[in-house]
Structure formats: C-alpha cells, structure tokens
Design a protein around this motif. Structure first.
Motif, PDB file in Angstrom:
ATOM      1  N   VAL A  77       0.975  -1.127  -0.033  1.00  0.00           N
ATOM      2  CA  VAL A  77       0.086   0.141   0.201  1.00  0.00           C
ATOM      3  C   VAL A  77       1.211   1.734  -0.089  1.00  0.00           C
ATOM      4  CG1 VAL A  77      -0.122  -0.182   2.766  1.00  0.00           C
ATOM      5  CG2 VAL A  77      -2.048   1.782   0.995  1.00  0.00           C
ATOM      6  N   VAL A  78       0.208   1.926  -0.859  1.00  0.00           N
ATOM      7  CA  VAL A  78       1.270   3.435  -0.807  1.00  0.00           C
ATOM      8  C   VAL A  78       0.748   4.668   0.022  1.00  0.00           C
ATOM      9  CG1 VAL A  78       2.606   5.303  -2.553  1.00  0.00           C
ATOM     10  CG2 VAL A  78       1.929   2.881  -2.756  1.00  0.00           C
ATOM     11  N   GLN A  79       0.854   4.988   1.167  1.00  0.00           N
ATOM     12  CA  GLN A  79       0.360   6.207   1.742  1.00  0.00           C
ATOM     13  C   GLN A  79       0.476   7.831   0.832  1.00  0.00           C
ATOM     14  OE1 GLN A  79      -1.793   5.568   4.175  1.00  0.00           O
ATOM     15  NE2 GLN A  79      -0.720   3.261   4.785  1.00  0.00           N
ATOM     16  N   ALA A  80      -0.174   8.327   0.676  1.00  0.00           N
ATOM     17  CA  ALA A  80      -0.172  10.115   0.722  1.00  0.00           C
ATOM     18  C   ALA A  80       0.902  10.118   1.251  1.00  0.00           C
ATOM     19  CB  ALA A  80      -1.798  10.605  -0.390  1.00  0.00           C
ATOM     20  N   THR A  81       0.961  11.288   0.328  1.00  0.00           N
ATOM     21  CA  THR A  81       2.439  12.403   1.209  1.00  0.00           C
ATOM     22  C   THR A  81       2.254  13.720   1.030  1.00  0.00           C
ATOM     23  OG1 THR A  81       4.063  12.595  -0.535  1.00  0.00           O
ATOM     24  CG2 THR A  81       4.229  10.838   1.068  1.00  0.00           C
ATOM     25  N   ILE A  82       2.554  15.336   2.569  1.00  0.00           N
ATOM     26  CA  ILE A  82       2.082  15.868   1.823  1.00  0.00           C
ATOM     27  C   ILE A  82       3.519  17.002   2.366  1.00  0.00           C
ATOM     28  CG2 ILE A  82       0.709  16.287   4.226  1.00  0.00           C
ATOM     29  CD1 ILE A  82      -0.292  19.152   3.112  1.00  0.00           C
ATOM     30  N   THR A 108      -5.076  10.104  -1.008  1.00  0.00           N
ATOM     31  CA  THR A 108      -5.564  11.293  -1.204  1.00  0.00           C
ATOM     32  C   THR A 108      -5.950  12.943  -1.260  1.00  0.00           C
ATOM     33  OG1 THR A 108      -4.178   9.906  -3.243  1.00  0.00           O
ATOM     34  CG2 THR A 108      -4.719  11.934  -4.677  1.00  0.00           C
ATOM     35  N   GLU A 109      -7.131  11.970  -0.740  1.00  0.00           N
ATOM     36  CA  GLU A 109      -8.387  12.870  -0.598  1.00  0.00           C
ATOM     37  C   GLU A 109      -7.760  13.963   1.097  1.00  0.00           C
ATOM     38  OE1 GLU A 109      -9.172  10.057  -1.373  1.00  0.00           O
ATOM     39  OE2 GLU A 109      -9.499  10.464  -3.690  1.00  0.00           O
ATOM     40  N   SER A 110      -7.864  12.747   1.817  1.00  0.00           N
ATOM     41  CA  SER A 110      -7.056  13.831   2.767  1.00  0.00           C
ATOM     42  C   SER A 110      -6.397  14.411   3.465  1.00  0.00           C
ATOM     43  CB  SER A 110      -6.908  12.472   4.090  1.00  0.00           C
ATOM     44  OG  SER A 110      -5.747  11.766   3.397  1.00  0.00           O
ATOM     45  N   VAL A 111      -5.218  14.200   2.038  1.00  0.00           N
ATOM     46  CA  VAL A 111      -3.442  14.771   2.036  1.00  0.00           C
ATOM     47  C   VAL A 111      -4.389  16.681   1.333  1.00  0.00           C
ATOM     48  CG1 VAL A 111      -2.448  13.455   2.614  1.00  0.00           C
ATOM     49  CG2 VAL A 111      -2.812  14.405   0.282  1.00  0.00           C
ATOM     50  N   THR A 169       1.802  17.557  -2.630  1.00  0.00           N
ATOM     51  CA  THR A 169       1.595  15.943  -1.806  1.00  0.00           C
ATOM     52  C   THR A 169       1.436  14.905  -3.658  1.00  0.00           C
ATOM     53  OG1 THR A 169      -1.160  16.602  -3.267  1.00  0.00           O
ATOM     54  CG2 THR A 169      -0.215  17.553  -1.080  1.00  0.00           C
ATOM     55  N   THR A 170       1.979  13.988  -3.038  1.00  0.00           N
ATOM     56  CA  THR A 170       1.316  13.006  -3.755  1.00  0.00           C
ATOM     57  C   THR A 170       0.313  12.326  -3.493  1.00  0.00           C
ATOM     58  OG1 THR A 170       2.855  11.466  -1.869  1.00  0.00           O
ATOM     59  CG2 THR A 170       4.188  12.967  -3.876  1.00  0.00           C
ATOM     60  N   LYS A 171      -0.080  10.949  -4.059  1.00  0.00           N
ATOM     61  CA  LYS A 171      -1.286   9.917  -4.362  1.00  0.00           C
ATOM     62  C   LYS A 171      -1.257   8.859  -3.516  1.00  0.00           C
ATOM     63  CE  LYS A 171      -3.478  11.617  -8.681  1.00  0.00           C
ATOM     64  NZ  LYS A 171      -2.986  11.665  -9.848  1.00  0.00           N
ATOM     65  N   SER A 172      -2.299   8.315  -2.929  1.00  0.00           N
ATOM     66  CA  SER A 172      -2.163   7.512  -2.573  1.00  0.00           C
ATOM     67  C   SER A 172      -2.162   5.965  -3.183  1.00  0.00           C
ATOM     68  CB  SER A 172      -3.112   6.840  -0.644  1.00  0.00           C
ATOM     69  OG  SER A 172      -4.544   7.067  -1.817  1.00  0.00           O
ATOM     70  N   LYS A 173      -2.176   5.031  -3.134  1.00  0.00           N
ATOM     71  CA  LYS A 173      -2.236   3.337  -4.098  1.00  0.00           C
ATOM     72  C   LYS A 173      -2.959   2.335  -2.776  1.00  0.00           C
ATOM     73  CE  LYS A 173      -0.827   0.734  -8.083  1.00  0.00           C
ATOM     74  NZ  LYS A 173       0.216   0.876  -8.436  1.00  0.00           N
ATOM     75  N   ASP A 174      -4.269   1.563  -3.093  1.00  0.00           N
ATOM     76  CA  ASP A 174      -4.502   0.815  -2.536  1.00  0.00           C
ATOM     77  C   ASP A 174      -3.087  -0.365  -2.902  1.00  0.00           C
ATOM     78  OD1 ASP A 174      -6.881   2.109  -1.998  1.00  0.00           O
ATOM     79  OD2 ASP A 174      -7.622   0.966  -3.345  1.00  0.00           O
ATOM     80  N   GLY A 175      -2.863  -1.160  -1.609  1.00  0.00           N
ATOM     81  CA  GLY A 175      -2.275  -2.567  -1.932  1.00  0.00           C
ATOM     82  C   GLY A 175      -3.096  -3.753  -1.356  1.00  0.00           C
TER      83      GLY A 175
END
Length: 410
Positions: A150-155, A208-211, A165-171
C-alpha cells in the motif's frame, strides 16, 4: 424377578455361543482367507470381503491424490502431491482394516467378529499428512508474486506555504490465513478442487483526498529567542523534530514522542532549565519554548488539548496561562485532532524566532480567541485559560476552560 434375569442371561449366552458356532462352522478359515472381515469401512467405503490389493485399488480410486489448482485473474499455480509430500496413508488404513480381526488375542478376535456379524460396523478414517514447511514456502512464493504494498499519500508544505502532495494507492495482499484454511479443509476432506486465490485490498491510512483537504492555516503563533546560544540550538533541534508532521483525525500528537529524549546523542546541548523551582544547567534547555509555541497555535486551531502543564515561574516568552512546560518521561504536551480532516504542523525556525503554523481544511477553521483570568494569592498567581468560539458576527458561541495554572512569585 430372579428367574427373568437368569433367563435373560441364558438367552444372551446362547446367542453368543450360536454366533461363535456360526462363525466357526460356516467359514472355518475366515481369518486366513486373505480377505478383510465384513462390515469394515475405510471412510464411507466398505472394504469387507476384499483382499488387501482389491481394497487398495478401490480406495485409491475413491480418494485419489490430486493436484491443487490455484487461480487469480490470468495467473495459475499448481501444487502437486509430490510438492508437499501429500499422503492419505491409505496403505496403513487398509492394513489396519485387515488386521482388525487378526490380532494376537484370539478371544478378542472372536468378539470383534461377533460384533461385526451381528451388531456394529467398524469405520477407519484416512488421516492425511503433508509437509507444512513445503506448503508454506510455495504459498510464500505466490504471495511475493501477487502482494502489492500500500502507498500512503504524502504532503509537504514549504516555509513559503507551498503545498505539494503525492497520491495514495491501494495495496493487494493474499489472504494467507483464508488460503491455508481452504487447503487444509480440502486435504482433510480428501476433496481437492480449484481455489480462487483469496486476496485483501489494503486501504491506505493517508489517502489522496485527505491530504488534498489541507488548504488553509487554522492557527499560528510566533515566539522569539536568542539564536546564538545552546538554548537557541536546542530550539532548532526540537523545532525540526516536531515539524512537518501529519496528525490524522482523532489522532493524538505527543510532544515527547515527537522529539524523543532530549539527550546529547539526539543533538541537544546543556542550557538553563527549571528544576525544583531553580534554574540549573540541563540537557535540552529551551525545548519548552517550542512546546509553548505549538501549544498556542493548537489553541487557536481548535485542537482538543489533552495534556498541558505550566512552568513554576512566569515564562519570558509567553504570557501566564499560555505556556506548556515539558519534561521527558514526566510531563508532556498532548492534543487530539478533533476534525474529520487531517492537520499538518509546520515549524519555521530562523533569525531568532520560531513560528508554528497548523494547517488544515478551511471547512474546520473557526473564529477563536484565548482569554486568561488571573487571581493573586499571597506568593502565588492562579490563572485560568479559556478558549472562546465566535460566530461570523464575532459574537460568543461557547466558551471552554482549557487549563488551570499556578505560578510562584519570584
């Protein structure tokens, strides 16, 4: 009554003797004819009246060792019986069936034959065995081929308030517990079939939406200090360790957890600290100014203050009732993010000043001001700190008591 019991025993004994006679007269070589005695079963298949070879042929056909097929989208994996040393131990079970009425105890053999002839059947279960370590190794290889982390979004927010920001991705993760349980059950029931690989979708904690919701400053505070000193150096270190932190909805920020121990190995120097109401040299002097600056920004941002302590004496960098004293392992400064969106802590330390900005969603921004109420009591000053919420017309909506502080008068 006694005659009835005697008669019953007599009849039972007579039946038993007739049974023994029948067993002995009708098939005098029953135990030596090379066949399994009647009414003996392997699982639900009767093998009575069969030779060992006949029984093997029947049971191997009934319960064949088959390949385990696993399927996921366009991928397929085959696990052969040889790969995991799978065995239903049919030969052992048939031997057990054959020897059931051929034990060393002749009387016991006759009893068993009598029961099989006139009463119960005898069922032998096939006990499957396999190499667990070999199976686990194969399944681990499948997991390595399928699992996607899984990839967490970053800010990241710069000192100039530029937001990146960077996007998240489901694992994707193989549900290994479910997969193993399915295989175990198939082997136990001797009923091998194709398995659709069970997987789990792992959702990121930081989306992604949260950041992307972080678009505004909710509150900020600045304090000044003498930069060219050990104390100033400690403020730089503590300011950096508590900056660029994302606090998710409902999550609690702990100042001590963020900074870690204020030791030489963590970059802190000796500077003046208050111990027992006196100023002495100690590691990490100055870190309370960082906690105080964050505290005031948190107050104005509407954070839920969970733990705050005042200094023994009035601080030179913050008014009474607005300081946050910390001591690693003893007292901490903590707050909880009460919003449904994350917040981001940004500290800027330069030119003898530290500024804390708490960013969040503009939907969560409120009109807030802080009021303190002081009461002098001999050699002490008692201070209550209140947070007042205002509406768009700057009229008070509600008020809450944040802390009760007591300071010594020098």
């Amino acid at each position: 009554m006694k005659n009835k019991k005697t008669k019953k025993i007599y009849i039972t004994t007579l039946i038993f003797l007739i049974g023994l006679f029948s067993l002995g007269m009708s098939k005098p070589n029953q135990t030596d004819d090379g066949k399994i005695f009647k009414k003996i079963y392997i699982e639900n298949q009767e093998v009575g009246h069969l030779t060992i070879n006949e029984a093997k042929k029947l049971i191997y056909k009934k319960y064949p060792l088959e390949v385990i097929h696993i399927r996921y989208n366009d991928k397929n994996w085959d696990i052969t019986p040889e790969d995991i040393n799978l065995d239903y131990n049919i030969d052992k079970s048939i031997k057990k069936a054959y020897l059931y009425t051929r034990g060393e105890d002749k009387v016991e053999n006759i009893k068993k034959m009598f029961n099989l002839s006139f009463k119960d059947s005898y069922i032998i279960k096939l006990h499957a065995s396999y190499d667990e370590s070999k199976l686990s190794k194969i399944l681990d290889e499948i997991c390595n081929e399928i699992d996607v982390e899984v990839v967490q979004a970053t800010i990241k927010i710069s000192e100039g308030s530029e937001i990146k920001t960077t996007k998240s991705k489901d694992g994707i993760e193989v549900d290994i517990i479910n997969l193993k349980e399915t295989i175990y059950n198939m082997i136990d029931k001797k009923n091998i079939s194709t398995i659709e690989l069970p997987i789990k979708i792992i959702k990121p904690n930081v989306t992604t939406e949260s950041v992307k919701s972080i678009n505004s400053i909710l509150g900020q505070c600045s304090t000044s200090f003498y930069d060219k000193s050990s104390r100033g150096s400690n403020i730089h270190v503590a300011g950096k360790s508590t900056s660029d932190l994302l606090v998710m909805p409902g999550e609690i920020f702990s100042y001590n957890k963020a900074t870690g121990a204020r030791t030489w190995s963590n970059g802190y120097k000796s500077a003046k600290v208050i111990v027992g109401g006196k100023y002495v040299n100690g590691e990490g002097g100055g870190v309370c100014q960082v906690s105080t600056t964050i505290y005031n920004a948190a107050l104005l941002s509407g954070m839920d203050i969970k733990e705050v302590h005042n200094h023994t004496f009035t601080s030179h960098y913050a008014p009474r009732g607005k300081d946050a004293a910390v001591s690693y392992g003893y007292t901490d400064f903590k707050f909880r993010n009460p919003y449904s969106h994350p917040i981001y802590i940004k500290n800027i330390v330069n030119n003898g000043a530290i500024t804390t900005k708490i960013y969040g969603c503009d939907q969560d921004r409120e009109r807030i001001y802080i009021r303190t109420q002081e009461k002098f009591n001999k050699d002490k000053i008692n201070v209550n700190t209140y947070r007042i919420y205002l509406n768009e017309e700057n009229k008070k909506i509600r008020e809450e008591l944040i802390s009760e502080s007591t300071y010594k008068v020098k």
